[in-house]
Every structure is written in structure tokens, then in C-alpha cells.
Design a protein around this motif. Structure first.
Motif, PDB file in Angstrom:
ATOM      1  N   PRO A  10      -9.969  -6.304  -1.159  1.00 12.38           N
ATOM      2  CA  PRO A  10      -8.554  -6.425  -1.484  1.00 12.38           C
ATOM      3  C   PRO A  10      -7.946  -5.094  -1.945  1.00 12.38           C
ATOM      4  O   PRO A  10      -8.490  -4.424  -2.819  1.00 12.38           O
ATOM      5  CB  PRO A  10      -8.532  -7.455  -2.614  1.00 12.38           C
ATOM      6  N   GLY A  11      -6.862  -4.680  -1.294  1.00 14.74           N
ATOM      7  CA  GLY A  11      -6.161  -3.455  -1.660  1.00 14.74           C
ATOM      8  C   GLY A  11      -6.804  -2.162  -1.184  1.00 14.74           C
ATOM      9  O   GLY A  11      -6.277  -1.088  -1.420  1.00 14.74           O
ATOM     10  N   THR A  65      -6.002  -3.247   3.642  1.00 12.14           N
ATOM     11  CA  THR A  65      -6.235  -4.657   3.347  1.00 12.14           C
ATOM     12  C   THR A  65      -5.244  -5.148   2.298  1.00 12.14           C
ATOM     13  O   THR A  65      -4.932  -4.439   1.350  1.00 12.14           O
ATOM     14  CB  THR A  65      -7.677  -4.862   2.838  1.00 12.14           C
ATOM     15  N   GLY A  66      -4.769  -6.370   2.475  1.00 10.74           N
ATOM     16  CA  GLY A  66      -3.849  -6.997   1.532  1.00 10.74           C
ATOM     17  C   GLY A  66      -4.608  -7.693   0.411  1.00 10.74           C
ATOM     18  O   GLY A  66      -5.560  -7.142  -0.150  1.00 10.74           O
ATOM     19  N   LYS A  67      -4.226  -8.944   0.114  1.00 11.68           N
ATOM     20  CA  LYS A  67      -4.785  -9.666  -1.038  1.00 11.68           C
ATOM     21  C   LYS A  67      -6.190 -10.197  -0.829  1.00 11.68           C
ATOM     22  O   LYS A  67      -6.936 -10.359  -1.786  1.00 11.68           O
ATOM     23  CB  LYS A  67      -3.856 -10.810  -1.426  1.00 11.68           C
ATOM     24  N   SER A  68      -6.560 -10.538   0.397  1.00 11.47           N
ATOM     25  CA  SER A  68      -7.934 -11.015   0.613  1.00 11.47           C
ATOM     26  C   SER A  68      -8.642 -10.097   1.590  1.00 11.47           C
ATOM     27  O   SER A  68      -8.111  -9.741   2.639  1.00 11.47           O
ATOM     28  CB  SER A  68      -7.948 -12.464   1.116  1.00 11.47           C
ATOM     29  N   GLY A  69      -9.843  -9.680   1.196  1.00 15.12           N
ATOM     30  CA  GLY A  69     -10.611  -8.754   2.003  1.00 15.12           C
ATOM     31  C   GLY A  69     -11.939  -9.337   2.409  1.00 15.12           C
ATOM     32  O   GLY A  69     -12.149 -10.546   2.370  1.00 15.12           O
ATOM     33  N   TRP A  86      -9.411 -12.027   6.405  1.00 17.50           N
ATOM     34  CA  TRP A  86      -9.158 -10.616   6.148  1.00 17.50           C
ATOM     35  C   TRP A  86      -7.663 -10.428   6.295  1.00 17.50           C
ATOM     36  O   TRP A  86      -7.121 -10.472   7.396  1.00 17.50           O
ATOM     37  CB  TRP A  86      -9.931  -9.751   7.128  1.00 17.50           C
ATOM     38  N   ASP A  87      -6.990 -10.258   5.181  1.00 16.67           N
ATOM     39  CA  ASP A  87      -5.542 -10.087   5.160  1.00 16.67           C
ATOM     40  C   ASP A  87      -5.227  -8.625   5.464  1.00 16.67           C
ATOM     41  O   ASP A  87      -5.341  -7.768   4.600  1.00 16.67           O
ATOM     42  CB  ASP A  87      -5.001 -10.498   3.783  1.00 16.67           C
ATOM     43  N   GLU A 127      -2.785  -5.825   5.922  1.00 11.61           N
ATOM     44  CA  GLU A 127      -1.411  -5.490   5.563  1.00 11.61           C
ATOM     45  C   GLU A 127      -0.809  -4.506   6.567  1.00 11.61           C
ATOM     46  O   GLU A 127       0.361  -4.600   6.925  1.00 11.61           O
ATOM     47  CB  GLU A 127      -1.384  -4.894   4.156  1.00 11.61           C
TER      48      GLU A 127
END
Length: 87
Positions: free
Chosen positions: A42-43, A13-17, A69-70, A72
Motif C-alpha cells: 500500500p502506497g 499502488t493505492g490502498k491495497s497492495g 492490487w489497487d 493508482e
């Protein structure tokens, strides 16, 4: 098309989860993962295994119903019956 025994999903996951666990959809039916670890915040990294034991005409990762849901990075490894796994 061979029968799909299992599959593994890894999603970073990137910045927004999200706060909920994703599900998967096979041939129009929504199913919970058989095994999960990690998270989707996030992360975080989410890892899961699904065991369809079926012939997948469609196979989708589901969610979220609200928000974003970002993703990555994502990988899926398939374990078909009678064939070598592939990612």
C-alpha cells in the motif's frame, strides 16, 4: 511491428497492495523482470525493467493470483529497436 528491446514499468499502488513481485507475460510466456526496485505494498511504487528482445504480439503485467492490487497509476515506456522510445 518493430522488435522490442526493453521496457520500463512504474506502478504506484493505492490502498491495497500485494506482497509478491509482479511478472510480465509476452506472447503467452510468463517472465520475471530483469531489474526491480521499490515495492507493491500500500502506497509504494514499483519500478521494473524487462528485456524481451523480441516481437511482442501481446505484452501484459501479471498478478496477483490471489487478493487485490489497487493500482493508482501506471506507466510503461517502450524502447523499440530502431525507433524512439515512447510512453
Amino acid at each position: 511491428m518493430p522488435k522490442l528491446n526493453t521496457f520500463d514499468v512504474v506502478v504506484k499502488t493505492g490502498k491495497s497492495g500485494r506482497a509478491t513481485t509482479p511478472k510480465w507475460i509476452i506472447n503467452g510466456f510468463t517472465v520475471e523482470f530483469d531489474q526491480t526496485s521499490g515495492g507493491t505494498g500500500p502506497g509504494e511504487t514499483f519500478e521494473a525493467t524487462g528485456n524481451p528482445g523480441s516481437f511482442p504480439h501481446t505484452l501484459l503485467l501479471s498478478g496477483p493470483e490471489e487478493g487485490t492490487w489497487d493500482i493508482e497509476e501506471a506507466t510503461v515506456t517502450y524502447y523499440p529497436n530502431g525507433a524512439q522510445p515512447y510512453t
